[in-house]
Design a protein around this motif. Structure first.
Motif, PDB file in Angstrom:
ATOM      1  N   UNK A 124       0.819  -1.175   0.000  1.00 57.45           N
ATOM      2  CA  UNK A 124       0.000   0.000   0.000  1.00 57.45           C
ATOM      3  C   UNK A 124       0.876   1.256   0.000  1.00 57.45           C
ATOM      4  N   UNK A 125       1.957   1.235   0.778  1.00 59.96           N
ATOM      5  CA  UNK A 125       2.859   2.388   0.841  1.00 59.96           C
ATOM      6  C   UNK A 125       3.418   2.702  -0.548  1.00 59.96           C
ATOM      7  N   UNK A 126       3.916   1.691  -1.201  1.00 66.41           N
ATOM      8  CA  UNK A 126       4.545   1.873  -2.509  1.00 66.41           C
ATOM      9  C   UNK A 126       3.531   2.319  -3.561  1.00 66.41           C
ATOM     10  N   UNK A 127       2.389   1.660  -3.628  1.00 69.74           N
ATOM     11  CA  UNK A 127       1.408   1.984  -4.666  1.00 69.74           C
ATOM     12  C   UNK A 127       0.765   3.354  -4.450  1.00 69.74           C
ATOM     13  N   UNK A 128       0.743   3.841  -3.215  1.00 70.66           N
ATOM     14  CA  UNK A 128       0.160   5.156  -2.950  1.00 70.66           C
ATOM     15  C   UNK A 128       1.200   6.270  -2.999  1.00 70.66           C
ATOM     16  N   UNK A 129       2.434   5.931  -3.352  1.00 67.26           N
ATOM     17  CA  UNK A 129       3.490   6.941  -3.385  1.00 67.26           C
ATOM     18  C   UNK A 129       3.836   7.460  -2.002  1.00 67.26           C
ATOM     19  N   UNK A 130       3.638   6.644  -0.989  1.00 64.10           N
ATOM     20  CA  UNK A 130       3.975   7.023   0.381  1.00 64.10           C
ATOM     21  C   UNK A 130       2.869   7.759   1.118  1.00 64.10           C
ATOM     22  N   UNK A 131       1.702   7.917   0.495  1.00 65.34           N
ATOM     23  CA  UNK A 131       0.603   8.637   1.152  1.00 65.34           C
ATOM     24  C   UNK A 131      -0.186   7.751   2.113  1.00 65.34           C
ATOM     25  N   UNK A 132      -0.093   6.431   1.950  1.00 66.78           N
ATOM     26  CA  UNK A 132      -0.810   5.487   2.816  1.00 66.78           C
ATOM     27  C   UNK A 132       0.130   4.352   3.221  1.00 66.78           C
ATOM     28  N   UNK A 133      -0.217   3.694   4.309  1.00 68.28           N
ATOM     29  CA  UNK A 133       0.549   2.521   4.706  1.00 68.28           C
ATOM     30  C   UNK A 133       1.383   2.718   5.956  1.00 68.28           C
ATOM     31  N   UNK A 134       1.522   3.955   6.427  1.00 70.42           N
ATOM     32  CA  UNK A 134       2.253   4.218   7.670  1.00 70.42           C
ATOM     33  C   UNK A 134       1.277   4.831   8.669  1.00 70.42           C
ATOM     34  N   UNK A 135       1.357   4.393   9.917  1.00 74.57           N
ATOM     35  CA  UNK A 135       0.495   4.980  10.935  1.00 74.57           C
ATOM     36  C   UNK A 135       1.216   4.959  12.276  1.00 74.57           C
ATOM     37  N   UNK A 136       0.787   5.855  13.154  1.00 73.94           N
ATOM     38  CA  UNK A 136       1.369   5.974  14.492  1.00 73.94           C
ATOM     39  C   UNK A 136       0.786   4.896  15.415  1.00 73.94           C
ATOM     40  N   UNK A 137       1.559   4.456  16.409  1.00 70.81           N
ATOM     41  CA  UNK A 137       0.976   3.581  17.424  1.00 70.81           C
ATOM     42  C   UNK A 137      -0.085   4.370  18.201  1.00 70.81           C
ATOM     43  N   UNK A 138      -1.155   3.704  18.555  1.00 69.40           N
ATOM     44  CA  UNK A 138      -2.232   4.395  19.266  1.00 69.40           C
ATOM     45  C   UNK A 138      -2.947   3.400  20.165  1.00 69.40           C
ATOM     46  N   UNK A 139      -3.028   3.721  21.432  1.00 70.19           N
ATOM     47  CA  UNK A 139      -3.700   2.828  22.375  1.00 70.19           C
ATOM     48  C   UNK A 139      -3.019   1.473  22.397  1.00 70.19           C
ATOM     49  N   UNK A 140      -3.775   0.427  22.075  1.00 73.29           N
ATOM     50  CA  UNK A 140      -3.218  -0.927  22.048  1.00 73.29           C
ATOM     51  C   UNK A 140      -2.911  -1.384  20.627  1.00 73.29           C
ATOM     52  N   UNK A 141      -2.734  -0.447  19.715  1.00 72.61           N
ATOM     53  CA  UNK A 141      -2.430  -0.767  18.308  1.00 72.61           C
ATOM     54  C   UNK A 141      -1.021  -0.270  17.995  1.00 72.61           C
ATOM     55  N   UNK A 142      -0.151  -1.169  17.517  1.00 72.63           N
ATOM     56  CA  UNK A 142       1.193  -0.774  17.124  1.00 72.63           C
ATOM     57  C   UNK A 142       1.119   0.063  15.856  1.00 72.63           C
ATOM     58  N   UNK A 143       2.203   0.762  15.564  1.00 73.93           N
ATOM     59  CA  UNK A 143       2.273   1.573  14.360  1.00 73.93           C
ATOM     60  C   UNK A 143       3.009   0.845  13.250  1.00 73.93           C
ATOM     61  N   UNK A 144       3.046   1.465  12.075  1.00 71.89           N
ATOM     62  CA  UNK A 144       3.784   0.918  10.936  1.00 71.89           C
ATOM     63  C   UNK A 144       4.741   1.991  10.424  1.00 71.89           C
ATOM     64  N   UNK A 145       5.981   1.594  10.174  1.00 70.29           N
ATOM     65  CA  UNK A 145       6.992   2.516   9.665  1.00 70.29           C
ATOM     66  C   UNK A 145       7.756   1.845   8.537  1.00 70.29           C
ATOM     67  N   UNK A 146       8.388   2.671   7.748  1.00 70.21           N
ATOM     68  CA  UNK A 146       9.264   2.177   6.673  1.00 70.21           C
ATOM     69  C   UNK A 146      10.690   2.244   7.200  1.00 70.21           C
TER      70      UNK A 146
END
Length: 127
Positions: free
Chosen positions: A1-23
């Protein structure tokens, strides 16, 4: 998703009990070329913490082998890019961070038991 969206989607911050995603961008241990992968993480103060797992399969992930050879790396989070230096957590620090991962994944120990060795807890410290 990160690659196909040109970096606009696919990364998110950790929040509450949900881990985040980073490149994570490492330097290849054999080729010297940049290699990138999306990994889960959480924040521990100014450090970013991830697990060196390969889908819970036996071999170490290539990105972790690359970091062991070349610990300087780059990460891109939802907040933007930064440079980091990687190291494995040891002893009490590892136990504390592993316990934090359990808050994000209650089946963590069961998944880790599928691997023949200990899963490295990787700390990415700001440079």
């Amino acid at each position: 998703m990160y690659r196909t969206s040109g970096g606009r989607r696919g990364l998110w911050r950790p929040k509450g009990t949900k881990w985040g995603a980073m490149r994570l961008t490492t330097t290849g241990r054999r080729t010297g070329q940049e290699r990138s992968v999306i990994v889960g993480y959480f924040e521990d103060g100014s450090d970013l913490v991830t697990l060196a797992m390969n889908g819970w399969a036996d071999p170490e992930p290539a990105w972790w082998l690359n970091l062991q050879a070349h610990p300087e790396a780059g990460v891109t989070t939802a907040d933007g890019p930064r440079t980091v230096r990687a190291r494995a957590a040891r002893g009490d620090e590892r136990e504390r961070l592993w316990a934090r991962w359990r808050e994000y994944d209650r089946k963590l120990d069961a998944y880790a038991a599928r691997r023949p060795g200990e899963t490295a807890v990787v700390i990415l410290e700001p440079r």
